[in-house]
Scaffold this active site. Structure first.
Site, PDB file in Angstrom:
ATOM      1  N   ASP A  29      -7.719  41.512 -21.495  1.00 30.57           N
ATOM      2  CA  ASP A  29      -7.117  42.127 -22.691  1.00 30.57           C
ATOM      3  C   ASP A  29      -8.010  43.244 -23.237  1.00 30.57           C
ATOM      4  OD1 ASP A  29      -5.168  42.456 -24.606  1.00 30.57           O
ATOM      5  OD2 ASP A  29      -5.903  40.842 -25.903  1.00 30.57           O
ATOM      6  N   ARG A  42      -3.407  55.118 -24.213  1.00 26.77           N
ATOM      7  CA  ARG A  42      -3.556  53.710 -23.800  1.00 26.77           C
ATOM      8  C   ARG A  42      -3.613  53.564 -22.278  1.00 26.77           C
ATOM      9  NH1 ARG A  42      -2.398  49.408 -26.928  1.00 26.77           N
ATOM     10  NH2 ARG A  42      -1.554  48.404 -25.074  1.00 26.77           N
ATOM     11  N   ASN A  77       5.194  41.282 -22.203  1.00 26.50           N
ATOM     12  CA  ASN A  77       4.743  42.683 -22.193  1.00 26.50           C
ATOM     13  C   ASN A  77       5.885  43.694 -21.992  1.00 26.50           C
ATOM     14  OD1 ASN A  77       1.547  41.882 -20.634  1.00 26.50           O
ATOM     15  ND2 ASN A  77       1.978  42.270 -22.788  1.00 26.50           N
TER      16      ASN A  77
HETATM   17  C1  IPE Z   1      -2.062  38.987 -22.673  1.00 26.00           C
HETATM   18  O1  IPE Z   1      -2.427  40.080 -23.411  1.00 26.00           O
HETATM   19  C2  IPE Z   1      -1.352  39.424 -21.418  1.00 26.00           C
HETATM   20  C3  IPE Z   1      -2.188  40.072 -20.423  1.00 26.00           C
HETATM   21  C4  IPE Z   1      -3.472  40.222 -20.485  1.00 26.00           C
HETATM   22  C5  IPE Z   1      -1.499  40.567 -19.254  1.00 26.00           C
HETATM   23  P1  IPE Z   1      -1.500  40.653 -24.570  1.00 26.00           P
HETATM   24  O2  IPE Z   1      -2.161  41.852 -25.093  1.00 26.00           O
HETATM   25  O3  IPE Z   1      -0.096  40.800 -24.095  1.00 26.00           O
HETATM   26  O4  IPE Z   1      -1.547  39.451 -25.627  1.00 26.00           O
HETATM   27  P2  IPE Z   1      -1.210  39.457 -27.186  1.00 26.00           P
HETATM   28  O5  IPE Z   1       0.068  40.232 -27.372  1.00 26.00           O
HETATM   29  O6  IPE Z   1      -2.359  40.114 -27.885  1.00 26.00           O
HETATM   30  O7  IPE Z   1      -1.099  38.011 -27.538  1.00 26.00           O
HETATM   31  C1  IPE Z   2      -4.340  44.248 -21.532  1.00 32.11           C
HETATM   32  O1  IPE Z   2      -4.680  45.232 -22.439  1.00 32.11           O
HETATM   33  C2  IPE Z   2      -3.445  44.749 -20.436  1.00 32.11           C
HETATM   34  C3  IPE Z   2      -2.063  44.261 -20.515  1.00 32.11           C
HETATM   35  C4  IPE Z   2      -1.614  43.391 -21.361  1.00 32.11           C
HETATM   36  C5  IPE Z   2      -1.131  44.791 -19.545  1.00 32.11           C
HETATM   37  P1  IPE Z   2      -3.731  45.624 -23.650  1.00 32.11           P
HETATM   38  O2  IPE Z   2      -2.819  46.716 -23.202  1.00 32.11           O
HETATM   39  O3  IPE Z   2      -3.044  44.426 -24.179  1.00 32.11           O
HETATM   40  O4  IPE Z   2      -4.765  46.182 -24.681  1.00 32.11           O
HETATM   41  P2  IPE Z   2      -4.753  45.976 -26.255  1.00 32.11           P
HETATM   42  O5  IPE Z   2      -4.687  44.521 -26.532  1.00 32.11           O
HETATM   43  O6  IPE Z   2      -3.529  46.693 -26.758  1.00 32.11           O
HETATM   44  O7  IPE Z   2      -6.017  46.588 -26.720  1.00 32.11           O
HETATM   45 MG    MG Z   3      -3.546  43.121 -25.632  1.00 36.88          MG
END
Ligand code: IPE
Ligand code: IPE
Ligand code: MG
Length: 253
Positions: A29, A42, A77
């Site tokens: 994450d 991003r 996602n």
């Molecule tokens: C969890 O991260 C899913 C992955 C790392 C693929 P998210 O960014 O989706 O989780 P939340 O929304 O903060 O719970």
């Molecule tokens: C994790 O990073 C990757 C996926 C969930 C695909 P994020 O995209 O969730 O990054 P943050 O949480 O927005 O920083």
């Molecule tokens: Mg995230």
């Protein structure tokens, strides 16, 4: 005790094999936050995140870790902007193509868990190719959770169980924990011993709900693109010092 030079050459030399996790699962994450803090889009964070995947897989193989499971895309996602999702699919496809020879050299087996719906056909084809090619490898098992959700996995498993019961091939009275484990996407895999999450959130986000019942949790404030080999080692080292009781009492060992 290892000598200082042995420690420098092999940072986990002092962690005995039986204290190491067999299966490490990682919630990768913080890609977006990493990028936003640098005033980058991003998707740049996701691109940099792939480099962290590469070094983590390489180190897992080097350490002869039994299994590494990476949460790449959750079933939730899909709520993200289409542009970001398209880029994630592109990265996934590129990873499957570009890493193929490295995966073979590392003797790594690739398995994918999650639902196939929604993943572009071309991406699925590259995923399947890597999975098939690496199937006979005997080293670290790399499991990629793609369009994965723990609740959806349980729904799919319950459907299979209900169908078997309806057909008369499964006696409802004989259903036990193994019956359920065997019908999840992770059938045949050991449960994770260690669950790592980057970017500081103290939540599970629908990851491996059934399988992590006794996993040790390890959370770092670092975002996934910043996750280094040293952090991986630290997680393993901390895991080795934990007293896993599984509901029992401290044995003093
Ligand atoms: C969890 O991260 C899913 C992955 C790392 C693929 P998210 O960014 O989706 O989780 P939340 O929304 O903060 O719970
Ligand atoms: C994790 O990073 C990757 C996926 C969930 C695909 P994020 O995209 O969730 O990054 P943050 O949480 O927005 O920083
Ligand atoms: Mg995230």
């Amino acid at each position: 005790m290892p000598t200082a030079s042995a420690t420098a050459a092999e940072p986990l030399a002092d962690v005995p094999a039986q204290r190491r996790p067999r299966h490490v699962a990682i919630i990768m994450d913080g890609n977006g936050r990493w990028a936003q803090r640098r005033h980058l889009p991003r998707i740049e964070g996701h691109r940099r995140g792939v480099a962290s995947v590469r070094r983590t897989v390489e180190e897992a193989a080097r350490l002869h870790l039994d299994q590494l499971t990476l949460y790449c895309l959750s079933s939730e996602n899909w709520k993200r902007p289409q542009r970001e999702l398209d880029f994630l699919m592109h990265l996934l496809e590129q990873y499957m193509i570009e890493e193929r020879s490295t995966i073979m050299r590392q003797n790594v087996t690739v398995r994918v868990i999650g639902r196939r719906e929604g993943i572009p056909t071309a991406t699925l084809a590259e995923m399947d190719k890597t999975v098939e090619l690496s199937a006979a490898n005997t080293g670290t098992r790399l499991c990629l959770a793609i369009n994965y959700g723990g609740r959806g996995e349980l729904v799919d498993g319950v459907r299979r169980i209900a169908e078997e019961a309806r057909r008369g091939t499964l006696d409802p009275a004989a259903i036990d924990e193994q019956t359920i484990s065997d019908r999840l996407y992770t059938a045949g895999m050991p449960d994770p011993d260690l669950l790592v999450r980057t970017a500081g959130e103290m939540r599970i986000s629908n990851f491996l709900l059934w399988q992590i019942s006794y996993a040790e949790l390890w959370v770092t404030e670092k975002c996934w693109p910043e996750f280094e080999i040293a952090d991986f080692h630290q997680a393993i080292r901390d895991f080795a010092s934990r007293d896993r009781k599984f509901g029992g009492i401290n044995t003093g060992g």
